[in-house]
Write a protein that holds these residues in place. Structure first.
Motif, short mmCIF file in Angstrom:
data_model
loop_
_atom_site.label_atom_id
_atom_site.label_comp_id
_atom_site.label_asym_id
_atom_site.label_seq_id
_atom_site.Cartn_x
_atom_site.Cartn_y
_atom_site.Cartn_z
N THR A 137 3.37 -3.26 -2.42
CA THR A 137 2.91 -2.01 -1.81
C THR A 137 2.06 -1.15 -2.73
N GLY A 138 2.33 -1.19 -4.04
CA GLY A 138 1.73 -0.20 -4.92
C GLY A 138 2.57 1.08 -4.88
N GLY A 139 2.28 2.00 -5.80
CA GLY A 139 3.02 3.24 -5.85
C GLY A 139 3.45 3.59 -7.26
N VAL A 140 4.32 4.58 -7.37
CA VAL A 140 4.83 5.07 -8.65
C VAL A 140 6.09 4.30 -9.01
N ARG A 141 6.18 3.84 -10.26
CA ARG A 141 7.30 2.99 -10.69
C ARG A 141 8.53 3.84 -11.03
N THR A 142 9.71 3.39 -10.57
CA THR A 142 10.98 4.05 -10.86
C THR A 142 11.74 3.28 -11.94
N SER A 180 14.33 1.60 -11.61
CA SER A 180 14.81 0.34 -11.04
C SER A 180 13.65 -0.60 -10.70
N ASP A 181 12.45 -0.28 -11.21
CA ASP A 181 11.26 -1.10 -10.99
C ASP A 181 10.86 -1.15 -9.52
N ALA A 182 11.14 -0.09 -8.78
CA ALA A 182 10.63 0.07 -7.42
C ALA A 182 9.31 0.82 -7.47
N LEU A 183 8.44 0.52 -6.52
CA LEU A 183 7.20 1.27 -6.35
C LEU A 183 7.38 2.19 -5.16
N VAL A 184 7.19 3.49 -5.39
CA VAL A 184 7.54 4.48 -4.37
C VAL A 184 6.43 5.52 -4.25
N GLY A 185 6.60 6.43 -3.31
CA GLY A 185 5.68 7.54 -3.16
C GLY A 185 4.67 7.35 -2.05
N PRO A 186 3.69 8.26 -1.94
CA PRO A 186 2.74 8.25 -0.82
C PRO A 186 1.95 6.96 -0.69
N LEU A 187 1.53 6.36 -1.79
CA LEU A 187 0.77 5.11 -1.70
C LEU A 187 1.61 3.99 -1.10
N ALA A 188 2.85 3.89 -1.52
CA ALA A 188 3.75 2.86 -0.98
C ALA A 188 4.00 3.10 0.50
N VAL A 189 4.27 4.33 0.86
CA VAL A 189 4.57 4.65 2.26
C VAL A 189 3.36 4.37 3.15
N ALA A 190 2.16 4.74 2.68
CA ALA A 190 0.95 4.50 3.47
C ALA A 190 0.72 3.01 3.70
N ALA A 191 0.95 2.20 2.67
CA ALA A 191 0.78 0.75 2.83
C ALA A 191 1.77 0.19 3.83
N ILE A 192 3.02 0.64 3.77
CA ILE A 192 4.07 0.13 4.65
C ILE A 192 3.81 0.51 6.10
N HIS A 193 3.27 1.70 6.33
CA HIS A 193 3.04 2.17 7.70
C HIS A 193 2.07 1.29 8.48
N SER A 194 1.25 0.52 7.78
CA SER A 194 0.26 -0.33 8.46
C SER A 194 0.79 -1.74 8.71
N LEU A 195 2.06 -2.00 8.39
CA LEU A 195 2.62 -3.34 8.46
C LEU A 195 3.75 -3.43 9.48
N HIS A 196 4.09 -4.67 9.85
CA HIS A 196 5.22 -4.91 10.74
C HIS A 196 5.93 -6.18 10.29
#
Length: 274
Positions: free
Chosen positions: A144-149, A151-167
């Motif tokens: 997804t991309g995003g800001v690293r936490t 726990s090595d998760a990528l989070v934040g607006p970039l991650a959410v925007a990428a996910i919203h376009s997927l199913h």
């Protein structure tokens, strides 16, 4: 009030306030001090609170503590292996699946690298590395991309925007904590938002957890227990956890641990349809 109902209420009070007194609980519930002490003994035996003189306090880390991936990866290895092995059976060739960040989902990824035709969506650097190392040309991995936490998760607006376009057909979600009051939780606010986006993009939600997650409450709720179509957990889950999850999730699957890392016997409990 049944003993287990009273104990659940006591545990919620400890989680909410940080500590309780025997005398105050006895007066509130209209029972003897001895009855409350027995309740605290039962909760302490399950590792859900710490007994102190005259009462009890919250046990373990605070709701905002977020252990790193490496620290979590050495805990409950047999349990995570058994849960992941059973979860892998839910995936069919050609499916579109999402894997959230977490050590149990990373263990699941290792068991999916040979499944043909998969499309994998993940916000986990560790999960993406597992599939990259597998090198199958018929698998597609979307990070997804995003800001690293931590726990090595990528989070934040970039991650959410990428996910919203997927199913996706399935989401396998790792969580920090599970409780009747707070549902599925995480200590990271942005990770909670990203996980909710993953939940909205998937047809079915499968939560993967080991027994130590029961009773933990992270800073931010991801979703109510009833959102889960399936919860897969190991057989050291306390009886109270089995009862609550069995009543509130679509299906509870309790998996026996195996020293060899293969899934043992699984017991499915039908719950309230999600």
């Amino acid at each position: 009030m049944l003993a287990r109902q009273r104990q659940a209420a006591i545990l919620d009070r400890v989680r909410a306030t940080g500590g309780v007194r025997v005398t105050e609980l006895a007066a509130e519930f209209g029972v003897s001090d001895m009855t409350i002490r027995r309740d605290l003994d039962a909760l302490h035996a399950q590792g859900l609170l710490a007994k102190v003189h005259g009462g009890a306090t919250v046990t373990g880390p605070s709701a905002a503590d977020e252990p790193g991936f490496d620290a979590k990866s050495v805990r409950q290895l047999a349990e995570k292996a058994a849960v992941a092995a059973h979860a892998a059976r839910l995936v069919r060739p050609g499916a579109a699946v999402a894997l959230s960040a977490g050590t149990t989902t990373a263990e699941l990824a290792r068991r999916l690298v040979d499944v043909p035709g998969l499309t994998v969506v993940t916000n986990s650097l560790r999960v993406a590395e597992v599939f990259h190392g597998g090198g199958r040309s018929d698998q597609t991995v979307i990070l997804t991309g995003g800001v690293r936490t931590p726990s090595d998760a990528l989070v934040g607006p970039l991650a959410v925007a990428a996910i919203h376009s997927l199913h996706m057909d399935l989401l396998f979600l790792g969580v920090h904590g599970i409780s009747e009051r707070a549902g599925f939780t995480t200590p990271n606010l942005m990770e909670a938002e990203t996980n909710r986006a993953l939940m909205a993009a998937a047809d079915r939600l499968v939560v993967l957890a080991d027994h130590t997650k029961w009773g933990l409450v992270g800073l931010c709720s991801i979703g109510e227990l009833s959102r889960a179509d399936v919860v897969v957990v190991d057989d050291r889950l306390p009886e109270e956890g089995r009862r609550v999850l069995g009543e509130q999730v679509g299906e509870l699957i309790v998996v026996a641990r195996s020293a060899g890392g293969r899934a043992g016997t699984a017991t499915a409990t039908e719950g309230t349809p999600a």
